[in-house]
Design an enzyme around this catalytic site. Structure first.
Site, PDB file in Angstrom:
ATOM      1  N   TRP A   1       0.810  -1.224   0.000  1.00  0.00           N
ATOM      2  CA  TRP A   1       0.000   0.000   0.000  1.00  0.00           C
ATOM      3  C   TRP A   1       0.844   1.276   0.000  1.00  0.00           C
ATOM      4  O   TRP A   1       0.321   2.364  -0.187  1.00  0.00           O
ATOM      5  CB  TRP A   1      -0.927   0.020   1.221  1.00  0.00           C
ATOM      6  CG  TRP A   1      -1.994  -1.027   1.225  1.00  0.00           C
ATOM      7  CD1 TRP A   1      -2.162  -2.051   0.335  1.00  0.00           C
ATOM      8  CD2 TRP A   1      -3.050  -1.145   2.182  1.00  0.00           C
ATOM      9  NE1 TRP A   1      -3.268  -2.797   0.679  1.00  0.00           N
ATOM     10  CE2 TRP A   1      -3.826  -2.269   1.819  1.00  0.00           C
ATOM     11  CE3 TRP A   1      -3.423  -0.423   3.321  1.00  0.00           C
ATOM     12  CZ2 TRP A   1      -4.944  -2.669   2.551  1.00  0.00           C
ATOM     13  CZ3 TRP A   1      -4.531  -0.820   4.057  1.00  0.00           C
ATOM     14  CH2 TRP A   1      -5.282  -1.930   3.670  1.00  0.00           C
TER      15      TRP A   1
ATOM     16  N   HIS B   1      12.721  -2.403  -0.733  1.00  0.00           N
ATOM     17  CA  HIS B   1      11.963  -1.851  -1.867  1.00  0.00           C
ATOM     18  C   HIS B   1      12.794  -0.741  -2.521  1.00  0.00           C
ATOM     19  O   HIS B   1      13.495   0.004  -1.827  1.00  0.00           O
ATOM     20  CB  HIS B   1      10.610  -1.314  -1.382  1.00  0.00           C
ATOM     21  CG  HIS B   1       9.692  -1.002  -2.509  1.00  0.00           C
ATOM     22  ND1 HIS B   1       9.800   0.155  -3.254  1.00  0.00           N
ATOM     23  CD2 HIS B   1       8.678  -1.711  -3.060  1.00  0.00           C
ATOM     24  CE1 HIS B   1       8.880   0.144  -4.203  1.00  0.00           C
ATOM     25  NE2 HIS B   1       8.182  -0.977  -4.105  1.00  0.00           N
TER      26      HIS B   1
ATOM     27  N   GLY C   1       4.779   2.084 -10.826  1.00  0.00           N
ATOM     28  CA  GLY C   1       3.938   3.279 -10.814  1.00  0.00           C
ATOM     29  C   GLY C   1       3.930   4.046 -12.131  1.00  0.00           C
ATOM     30  O   GLY C   1       3.465   5.180 -12.202  1.00  0.00           O
TER      31      GLY C   1
ATOM     32  N   GLY D   1       1.349  -2.511  -6.220  1.00  0.00           N
ATOM     33  CA  GLY D   1       1.260  -1.190  -5.611  1.00  0.00           C
ATOM     34  C   GLY D   1      -0.112  -0.580  -5.842  1.00  0.00           C
ATOM     35  O   GLY D   1      -1.090  -0.923  -5.173  1.00  0.00           O
ATOM     36  N   GLY D   2      -0.207   0.294  -6.830  1.00  0.00           N
ATOM     37  CA  GLY D   2      -1.440   1.052  -7.085  1.00  0.00           C
ATOM     38  C   GLY D   2      -2.709   0.218  -7.103  1.00  0.00           C
ATOM     39  O   GLY D   2      -3.717   0.594  -6.496  1.00  0.00           O
TER      40      GLY D   2
END
Ligand code: 13P
Length: 251
Positions: free
Chosen positions: A11, A95, A173, A234-235
């Protein structure tokens, strides 16, 4: 032996604890009965509510970082014991955003992995190249070196439970996903380094995720690759419906 897929949501710095409770409540029925391991890696401040809301469900909770020291004068940091006390099972380590913005190195990644393992947390260890590195043709060398340093001093037995996430930085992203072949190629390199270091049996069981603009539309093709054992999302993990579609990538 077929490896069970693992789909984890990262998240990042999104969702308050109240929003987290809402999101996981929506997620529970949507992923019920899925035949993959499902993890949500929330911000530290939402771990407690997420863990409470997910207690008794198959969805596990992960953190996005930890400190390698056990305790002490490290203002602003979070220890493995603090995570374990909340019911956290997984922790993302190394990360690329932490490497880029918070000065993480392969050496600190190594220390964090050893601490997580010693405490019984499952590390999700990230590696991957920048666009510049890919264009220079050093992706394999770079990832091999990241893996070798990250796991220095880690035993074969400990390696079996580890999750590795291959995340090309240029695909994070950006909406630019690596093609399934590109992603699989590097995941296969990672598996072969693990084989060189720990033997074929360990390389065969270790799970390697792909991460970088993975979504409901491209998940099935990526997951069908022989060396891709899941995704770090992610998103698309910020909406229950989108994330659940990746978990249910088989349709
Ligand atoms: P996106 O899915 O938003 O590209 O992020 C990938 C990622 O960094 C997961 O850790």
């Amino acid at each position: 032996m077929a490896r069970k897929k693992i789909v984890a949501g990262n998240w990042k710095m999104n969702k308050t604890s109240i929003e987290a409770k809402q999101l996981v409540s929506e997620l529970i029925p949507l992923v019920e009965g899925a035949d993959v391991d499902v993890v949500v890696c929330t911000p530290f401040t939402a771990l407690c509510t997420a863990a409470e809301a997910l207690a008794g469900t198959p969805i596990a909770v992960g953190a996005q970082n930890l400190h390698f020291e056990e305790k002490g004068a490290f203002t602003g940091e979070i220890s493995a014991d603090m995570l374990l006390a909340l019911g956290v099972k997984y922790v993302i380590i190394g990360h690329s955003e932490r490497r880029q913005y918070f000065a993480e190195t392969d050496e600190t990644v190594n220390k964090k992995i050893k601490t997580a393992l010693a405490k019984g947390l499952v590390p999700i260890v990230c590696c991957g190249e920048s666009l510049e590195q890919r264009e220079l043709g050093v992706t394999s060398e770079l990832v091999r070196s990241q893996i070798k340093i990250a796991f220095s001093g880690v035993t074969a037995e400990q390696m079996r439970g580890i999750v590795i996430a291959y995340e090309p930085i240029w695909a994070i992203g950006t909406g630019k996903t690596a093609t399934a072949e590109q992603a699989n190629e590097v995941c296969a390199v990672i598996r072969s380094v693990i084989g060189e270091l720990y033997g074929a049996a360990v390389a065969d069981v270790i799970r390697i995720q792909y991460g970088g603009s993975m979504n409901a539309a491209n998940a099935a093709e990526l997951m069908a690759q022989p060396d891709i054992d899941g995704g770090l999302i992610g998103g698309a993990s910020l909406k229950a419906e989108d994330f659940s579609k990746i978990v249910r990538y088989k349709g």
